[in-house]
Write a protein that holds these residues in place. Sequence first.
Motif, PDB file in Angstrom:
ATOM      1  N   MET A   1      47.570  -0.657  48.411  1.00 56.27           N
ATOM      2  CA  MET A   1      48.037   0.224  47.361  1.00 56.27           C
ATOM      3  C   MET A   1      49.474  -0.109  47.013  1.00 56.27           C
ATOM      4  O   MET A   1      50.402   0.555  47.408  1.00 56.27           O
ATOM      5  N   SER A   2      49.594  -1.107  46.282  1.00 59.05           N
ATOM      6  CA  SER A   2      50.929  -1.517  45.916  1.00 59.05           C
ATOM      7  C   SER A   2      51.507  -0.703  44.758  1.00 59.05           C
ATOM      8  O   SER A   2      52.700  -0.703  44.538  1.00 59.05           O
ATOM      9  N   ASN A   3      50.686  -0.005  44.034  1.00 52.59           N
ATOM     10  CA  ASN A   3      51.149   0.786  42.900  1.00 52.59           C
ATOM     11  C   ASN A   3      51.159   2.270  43.217  1.00 52.59           C
ATOM     12  O   ASN A   3      50.796   3.098  42.404  1.00 52.59           O
ATOM     13  N   SER A   4      51.577   2.631  44.376  1.00 50.14           N
ATOM     14  CA  SER A   4      51.565   4.036  44.743  1.00 50.14           C
ATOM     15  C   SER A   4      52.786   4.757  44.185  1.00 50.14           C
ATOM     16  O   SER A   4      53.753   4.152  43.743  1.00 50.14           O
ATOM     17  N   VAL A   5      52.708   6.027  44.246  1.00 46.75           N
ATOM     18  CA  VAL A   5      53.798   6.866  43.743  1.00 46.75           C
ATOM     19  C   VAL A   5      55.019   6.741  44.643  1.00 46.75           C
ATOM     20  O   VAL A   5      56.149   6.886  44.213  1.00 46.75           O
ATOM     21  N   ALA A   6      54.826   6.410  45.869  1.00 46.20           N
ATOM     22  CA  ALA A   6      55.918   6.319  46.821  1.00 46.20           C
ATOM     23  C   ALA A   6      56.691   5.018  46.695  1.00 46.20           C
ATOM     24  O   ALA A   6      57.618   4.788  47.448  1.00 46.20           O
ATOM     25  N   SER A   7      56.331   4.177  45.740  1.00 40.95           N
ATOM     26  CA  SER A   7      57.073   2.931  45.572  1.00 40.95           C
ATOM     27  C   SER A   7      58.466   3.223  45.020  1.00 40.95           C
ATOM     28  O   SER A   7      58.740   4.314  44.528  1.00 40.95           O
ATOM     29  N   SER A   8      59.313   2.253  45.095  1.00 40.88           N
ATOM     30  CA  SER A   8      60.706   2.473  44.694  1.00 40.88           C
ATOM     31  C   SER A   8      60.798   2.768  43.190  1.00 40.88           C
ATOM     32  O   SER A   8      60.200   2.096  42.370  1.00 40.88           O
ATOM     33  N   ILE A   9      61.536   3.782  42.895  1.00 39.18           N
ATOM     34  CA  ILE A   9      61.753   4.192  41.509  1.00 39.18           C
ATOM     35  C   ILE A   9      63.225   3.964  41.205  1.00 39.18           C
ATOM     36  O   ILE A   9      64.099   4.273  42.025  1.00 39.18           O
ATOM     37  N   ASN A  10      63.492   3.459  40.051  1.00 39.64           N
ATOM     38  CA  ASN A  10      64.873   3.210  39.651  1.00 39.64           C
ATOM     39  C   ASN A  10      65.537   4.545  39.341  1.00 39.64           C
ATOM     40  O   ASN A  10      65.298   5.149  38.302  1.00 39.64           O
ATOM     41  N   THR A  11      66.363   5.031  40.238  1.00 39.15           N
ATOM     42  CA  THR A  11      66.999   6.333  40.072  1.00 39.15           C
ATOM     43  C   THR A  11      68.458   6.222  39.679  1.00 39.15           C
ATOM     44  O   THR A  11      69.173   7.201  39.697  1.00 39.15           O
ATOM     45  N   THR A  12      68.906   5.054  39.354  1.00 41.07           N
ATOM     46  CA  THR A  12      70.310   4.927  38.957  1.00 41.07           C
ATOM     47  C   THR A  12      70.481   5.482  37.552  1.00 41.07           C
ATOM     48  O   THR A  12      69.662   5.260  36.669  1.00 41.07           O
ATOM     49  N   THR A  13      71.537   6.226  37.367  1.00 38.84           N
ATOM     50  CA  THR A  13      71.831   6.785  36.049  1.00 38.84           C
ATOM     51  C   THR A  13      73.061   6.100  35.480  1.00 38.84           C
ATOM     52  O   THR A  13      73.965   5.689  36.219  1.00 38.84           O
ATOM     53  N   LYS A  14      73.071   6.032  34.220  1.00 35.51           N
ATOM     54  CA  LYS A  14      74.205   5.410  33.546  1.00 35.51           C
ATOM     55  C   LYS A  14      75.290   6.459  33.351  1.00 35.51           C
ATOM     56  O   LYS A  14      75.038   7.531  32.803  1.00 35.51           O
ATOM     57  N   ARG A  15      76.488   6.147  33.802  1.00 34.74           N
ATOM     58  CA  ARG A  15      77.599   7.077  33.678  1.00 34.74           C
ATOM     59  C   ARG A  15      78.132   7.057  32.250  1.00 34.74           C
ATOM     60  O   ARG A  15      78.338   6.008  31.661  1.00 34.74           O
ATOM     61  N   VAL A  16      78.369   8.239  31.707  1.00 31.92           N
ATOM     62  CA  VAL A  16      78.888   8.363  30.350  1.00 31.92           C
ATOM     63  C   VAL A  16      80.393   8.127  30.396  1.00 31.92           C
ATOM     64  O   VAL A  16      81.100   8.706  31.215  1.00 31.92           O
ATOM     65  N   GLN A  17      80.870   7.292  29.497  1.00 38.58           N
ATOM     66  CA  GLN A  17      82.299   6.979  29.467  1.00 38.58           C
ATOM     67  C   GLN A  17      83.044   8.023  28.652  1.00 38.58           C
ATOM     68  O   GLN A  17      82.532   8.549  27.667  1.00 38.58           O
ATOM     69  N   SER A  18      84.245   8.296  29.089  1.00 36.14           N
ATOM     70  CA  SER A  18      85.078   9.217  28.334  1.00 36.14           C
ATOM     71  C   SER A  18      85.694   8.485  27.142  1.00 36.14           C
ATOM     72  O   SER A  18      85.647   7.265  27.030  1.00 36.14           O
ATOM     73  N   ARG A  19      86.299   9.260  26.255  1.00 34.29           N
ATOM     74  CA  ARG A  19      86.907   8.693  25.058  1.00 34.29           C
ATOM     75  C   ARG A  19      88.062   7.757  25.404  1.00 34.29           C
ATOM     76  O   ARG A  19      88.223   6.699  24.817  1.00 34.29           O
TER      77      ARG A  19
END
Length: 132
Positions: A1-19
């Motif tokens: 089961m290589s396509n399971s839900v427990a596989s690694s999910i990309n959880t990195t979020t892009k930081r919003v830059q200030s002005r």
Amino acid sequence: MSNSVASSINTTTKRVQSRSERKRRSTNAKSSDTPETPIVQAELANASNNAFANKKNIMWVLLSGAMALTFIIMLFLPNTGMGSGLIATYSAMLWCGFFGASLWRYRNASGWAGFAYGSVVGFVIQFISQLM
């Protein structure tokens, strides 16, 4: 089961830059396009510091003229506390003198002569306001 839900999910979020970060990045990109000498960079850095010493800065003329006009109008309005007394004379002479000095310096003339002429005009206006 290589396509399971427990596989690694990309959880990195892009930081919003200030002005300010975006502005800094855009100025860095512009500065990398056109190389500047250290002398030019020093002049640009000192340009904001010399705003008070700049004779050709019209803001000094406008600000001192607005203050002079405020005190002159107060001389002619009743119950403003500026109609009579020694403080009324000094304030009109002082602010008209500042306006004269800044106007003369803006015209590349002597600021002291402008202060003297402005003070005389302020005194005359204060004297006229007492007659009315």
